[in-house]
Design a protein around this motif. Structure first.
Motif: not given
Lengths: 305, 391
Positions: B105, B108, B305
């Motif tokens: 995460v 990203l 994602y």
């Protein structure tokens, strides 16, 4: 059909007045500080919680409750929120008035998070919605088969009085003159001996108190309040101020009426409009800003080189 | 002191090598400790350490100068060290899938922050719609994969194309509006996209899209554990490497753009729009281009994602997501690639770690952001002067 129209007309004016009051706060603060106070919506929505807490507190202590206590609580809440506004300015917002605009925006968004979370933690069962009483109840009169409530009249009356008072204050008093001078040019105003800390204090008190009144009316209109109502209230109030033209009082009122108008129109005439209402509102915002980049009544500032 | 600065401008080669390797290893160890840390006291201690580090940097600016000079002196060494650290990290973390998830995460978000940096950092154009571009990328690729069975690798360019188109559309009003007004236009676009995703029948409404198939490469499904030379890494490692590759692509793109005429034009826009116009820079085009590049990169992050979590809903792409990305850029340091990445990692990992404070974590998060902005308004790593060769 006529009944529906009148009913929606009443809704439109009620909601429009509430948005206009919120927008005035954004516009006032932007005019003086050149800062977008994005947590203004959250500040405004603390008012219903303060009022509720006071009503419940007075019930627990004195054991009586009634319209008089509610009125007292509301007045105290408005003043308290005004003071909260001054405090926020002192602690946080003032430091960003010379920073790049986006920094102030992000800082006040974070401030909004803090305010919401504080409400959630400090108020008992703050995560849940809480019922908020109508400030006045009953129907005033009937038009074309539709009864208009005292509440709608109250909203319109309060808005009219506040706008008039604000106008008189800004035009006729010395402090109002100072605020206008500071919003025109802060540096020159300083040179003329205007102490800007006083101007900021006055501006934040007035903007936050008017916001608090809007917040109370909004909670009363919806019949309920929740800790995160401030996000949408802030976003809609900000949009109203911007499409009206930041820094312009008539613009803020016009913007509030337009935003409320499109919301009510979408709910009434578009199938499934209630869930799409924000789409219509923000598409309108985009359209207005494409054709009038400085808002409807905003001054287009020529840039000097 | 003066002498120190003069001599530190060009450190010796061996000193530079030692410094780059050591500083990157310290950084990696610190990241590992923060990821492993658990319980309020440890987190507070590490945060205090971090604060102390930045305090020292603030007081002793020559340390940062020295670091930059060392990295510039031996770029190959620093890149190889960084590569080894990034590749080796999952092996050290082992089977702890939670840490890998956080890293994915964070990576990203690093891409998203780098994407936004083209606008906010390089050209000083506000954009509160990066979250929407991110969402468009995720939804387009997910819909293609679910409804038409397209593979991940095919949906990637399609999603990027769709988002770029969206970027161009948001860019158009930017020719006329500026500053706060432009900020509102992008907020409006972001809300409209999020509300549409929330209301359309075919996007699954508020429930979102479920069951996005895992991608596969050369017959290896990303849902399976990754086995390298007998080492067995959890399936998250696949996505870890994928997102790391995307970060590398984003960094290269950012670096190349920064040193190209486009980056120069954006910087000129930031410095003075009218002067830039007078110099013959097509202001409108470069503004729109900034929006398009932002959306393009954000869509890549969105696609990865969507395939990684295999479930997306409109709640993943709200206004607050865009604000978080903006905060990452501002806290990290505008127009500083390294700073932006640090900002993204910090602001992704911090809220997760603040779970130790359970219910108070959002409150804490808000206070930390305001604190950052007040104490170090230029960001953790401020933007540097452009260097035009020579000294």
């Amino acid at each position: 059909m006529a009944e529906l129209l009148v009913q929606q007309l009443v809704n439109w004016i009620t909601l429009g007045c509430i948005y206009a009051l919120l927008a005035i706060g954004f516009s006032l603060i932007f005019g003086v500080l050149n800062v977008i106070h994005f947590s203004h919506g959250d500040v405004a929505m603390t008012a219903p919680f303060i009022a509720l807490a006071l009503v419940q507190g007075s019930m627990a202590v004195v054991g009586v409750t009634g319209p008089a206590w509610l009125l007292l609580a509301v007045v105290v809440a408005v003043l308290a929120v005004g003071v909260i506004g001054i405090a926020l300015d002192k602690i946080v917002i003032r430091r960003f008035r010379d920073a790049p605009a986006m920094m102030a925006l992000v800082a006040t968004v974070a401030l909004g998070i803090v305010i919401r979370e504080l409400i959630r933690h400090l108020y008992p069962q703050g995560s849940n919605p809480h019922a908020f009483p109508r400030l006045v109840s009953g129907m005033a009169f009937e038009v074309a088969g539709v009864s208009v409530s005292w509440f709608a009249l109250l909203v319109v009356a309060i808005t009219a009085i506040l706008v008039t008072l604000l106008f008189v204050f800004l035009r006729m008093t010395a402090l109002g003159l100072r605020i206008r001078a500071a919003s025109e040019d802060r540096v020159v105003a300083r040179m003329m001996g205007i102490r800007d800390s006083r101007v900021f204090r006055a501006t934040f008190f007035i903007a936050s108190a008017i916001g608090a009144i809007a917040g109370l009316l909004f909670a009363s209109y919806a019949g309920v309040t929740r800790f995160d109502f401030g996000v949408m209230a802030g976003l809609l109030g900000f949009s109203a101020a911007v499409i009206g033209g930041l820094g312009s009082m008539p613009g803020a009122i016009l913007g509030g009426l337009i935003i409320a108008g499109i919301e009510v129109l979408a709910q009434t005439f578009v199938p499934d409009g209630a869930s799409y209402r924000l789409v219509f509102v923000f598409l309108l915002v985009i359209a207005v800003l494409i054709f009038r980049p400085a808002g409807l009544l905003g001054r287009t500032v020529m840039e000097k080189v | 002191m003066r002498q120190d600065i003069a001599s530190s401008a060009s450190p010796g080669k061996s000193a530079a090598v030692a410094f780059t390797v050591a500083s990157q290893l310290v950084g990696a160890v610190f990241l590992y400790l923060i990821l492993k840390a658990d319980g309020g006291l440890q987190i507070v201690g590490l945060l205090a350490l971090l604060g102390l580090g930045f305090f020292i940097l603030e007081k002793q600016p020559w340390i940062a100068e020295q670091a930059m000079a060392s990295f510039a002196r031996v770029p190959l060494v620093s890149m190889i060290t960084a590569g080894i650290i990034v590749v080796g990290f999952p092996f050290i973390v082992g089977s702890n899938t939670y840490i890998l998830h956080l890293l994915i995460v964070a990576q990203l978000y690093a891409v998203l922050a780098l994407a936004l940096n083209f606008q906010l950092g390089s050209a000083n154009i506000p954009n509160f719609a990066t979250g929407a571009s991110y969402g468009i990328g995720a939804y387009v690729s997910a819909l293609l994969a679910i409804n038409f069975g397209l593979s991940f690798w095919l949906t990637l360019p399609v999603a990027a194309l769709a988002a770029t188109l969206f970027g161009f559309i948001i860019g158009i009003p930017s020719m006329r509006t500026r500053d706060t007004y432009l900020a509102l236009v992008t907020i409006a676009f972001g809300v409209v996209v999020q509300q549409l995703l929330n209301n359309f029948e075919w996007t699954g409404g508020p429930n979102g899209l479920v069951g996005i198939p895992a991608p596969s490469l050369f017959g290896h499904s990303f849902a399976d554990p990754l086995v390298v030379f007998g080492w067995r890494l959890p399936s998250q490692a696949n996505f870890y490497y994928l997102s790391a590759a995307l970060v590398v692509v984003a960094i290269i793109t950012a670096h190349r753009l920064h040193s190209s005429r486009i980056g120069l034009a954006w910087n000129a826009l930031r410095a003075d729009e009218i002067a830039a116009k007078a110099q013959g820079i097509n202001v409108a085009w470069y503004k729109v281009l900034a929006f398009a590049v932002d959306a393009f990169l954000a869509a890549f992050a969105g696609t990865i994602y969507a395939f990684y979590v295999s479930y997306i809903s409109p709640d993943n792409f709200t206004f607050l997501v865009s604000v978080t990305i903006m905060t990452m850029v501002i806290v990290g340091g505008m127009d500083n690639i390294f700073g932006v990445i640090v900002g993204a990692f910090l602001l992704t990992i911090l809220p997760e770690k603040l779970r130790a404070f359970s219910d108070y974590r959002l409150l804490f998060f808000g206070v930390v952001i305001i604190g950052f902005l007040m104490i170090r308004p230029q960001g953790l790593f401020p933007q540097r002067m452009r260097r035009y060769g020579g000294e």
